[in-house]
Design an enzyme around this catalytic site. Sequence first.
Site, mmCIF file in Angstrom:
data_model
loop_
_atom_site.group_PDB
_atom_site.id
_atom_site.type_symbol
_atom_site.label_atom_id
_atom_site.label_comp_id
_atom_site.label_asym_id
_atom_site.label_seq_id
_atom_site.Cartn_x
_atom_site.Cartn_y
_atom_site.Cartn_z
ATOM 1 N N ASN A 86 0.467 -1.409 0.508
ATOM 2 C CA ASN A 86 0.227 -0.180 -0.183
ATOM 3 C C ASN A 86 1.394 1.229 -0.521
ATOM 4 O OD1 ASN A 86 -2.558 -1.329 -0.092
ATOM 5 N ND2 ASN A 86 -2.619 -1.560 1.839
ATOM 6 N N HIS A 87 0.501 2.458 -0.761
ATOM 7 C CA HIS A 87 1.166 3.618 -0.929
ATOM 8 C C HIS A 87 0.232 4.685 -0.400
ATOM 9 C CE1 HIS A 87 3.856 2.927 -4.826
ATOM 10 N NE2 HIS A 87 3.285 1.521 -3.766
ATOM 11 N N ARG A 88 0.918 5.550 0.022
ATOM 12 C CA ARG A 88 -0.028 6.836 0.672
ATOM 13 C C ARG A 88 -0.987 7.191 -0.447
ATOM 14 N NH1 ARG A 88 2.849 10.868 4.277
ATOM 15 N NH2 ARG A 88 0.702 11.871 4.228
ATOM 16 N N THR A 93 0.890 9.478 -4.459
ATOM 17 C CA THR A 93 1.256 8.140 -4.303
ATOM 18 C C THR A 93 2.164 7.430 -4.453
ATOM 19 O OG1 THR A 93 0.236 7.320 -6.324
ATOM 20 C CG2 THR A 93 -1.840 7.274 -5.096
#
Length: 219
Positions: A86-88, A93
Amino acid sequence: MNLNNDHGPDPENILPIKGNRNLQFIKPTITNENILVGEYSYYDSKRGESFEDQVLYHYEVIGDKLIIGRFCSIGPGTTFIMNGANHRMDGSTYPFHLFRMGWEKYMPSLKDLPLKGDIEIGNDVWIGRDVTIMPGVKIGDGAIIAAEAVVTKNVAPYSIVGGNPLKFIRKRFSDGVIEEWLALQWWNLDMKIINENLPFIINGDIEMLKRKRKLLDDT
């Protein structure tokens, strides 16, 4: 635990089928303490790759777990996507910090990431080939996941799902029968009892299994 030929394979034997180097019992292969797998669950690899090779983005710093029950059948190419993927999402992203060279100071904290929790798979679950299971998914006992499905949401016990996006196909049994299977929990019985009752387990003779269980509870 060593079982003779009348009582099934040894769950500590990584390759339980003579001459087959692809199908492997998972539990004795695990080295990562955040992967927990019950006895007799197997992975049918494509080319002998280890099960742990199929668990992606699983970073110790995050601490998320992959939990799989007993007697699960996992098809070739199935992958488990853990929370490290998962990315911010509250701004860019792009993972600038990965490339260092001064960008490492922008390493996100865990609270900034959209973490979904552990992946949990019940007992007696059948997962078809090339399935992708996303972070935080919970799959109930007795569920069936069709080949090439992308599992992005929880799957109820004894239900059949498939596709991308994932769709509910049908329940395997009526609600009442599902409740009986879940109450029985045959996979948690002693192996001697399981072996003695395999014909009823395999044929889905829930009434006979209930009678047998009552006799055990009364002794």
